[in-house]
Motif scaffolding. Structure first.
Motif: not given
Length: 141
Positions: A67-75
């Motif tokens: 599993v790999k996680l990427v954090e969402d971002a507003p930009t």
């Protein structure tokens, strides 16, 4: 941007959210590399990982894949930086000419991490950036 999820991706999100009690806004099932990539709602990445990575380990056990996680971002700039993590990204500039290209300034010693083995990490970042911000390419500077 509208993200379309496969049935398998939806099932993975349900399992992920049950284990981590966090929100996954996207999921890519990467059969080529036997992994599942989750884009986690901004601000929830620490909870998604869990103490000592315990939540990620539990999700990996349940799904039988890495599993790999990427954090969402507003930009888009923040998203590209997060997608290249754990590489140190100093700055991201978006250029919109014929194609939309993100230029990511990455620490010299982290270029290999940003690219990944056989280019897997940068290709994943490009796929996610296209899905979420319609970015056509990512170039490392």
């Amino acid at each position: 941007m509208t993200v379309t999820l496969s049935d398998e991706a939806r099932q993975c999100i349900v399992a992920f959210e049950e284990v981590t009690d966090t929100t996954a806004v996207d999921c890519l099932v990467d059969d080529d590399h036997d992994r599942v990539v989750f884009v986690v709602k901004a601000g929830e990445i620490g909870s998604a990982i869990g103490p000592g990575g315990r939540n990620v380990e539990r999700v990996e056990d349940e799904l039988g894949r890495d599993v790999k996680l990427v954090e969402d971002a507003p930009t888009p700039e923040g998203f590209v930086a997060n997608a290249l993590s754990p590489a140190a990204v100093y700055n991201v500039t978006i250029s919109e000419n014929r194609d939309t290209v993100a230029y990511a300034e990455v620490a010299h010693e982290d270029r290999g991490v940003a690219i990944g083995e056989a280019g897997h990490n940068i290709e994943l970042a490009k796929t996610l950036a296209k899905r979420h911000y319609d970015i056509d390419d990512i170039q490392l500077t």
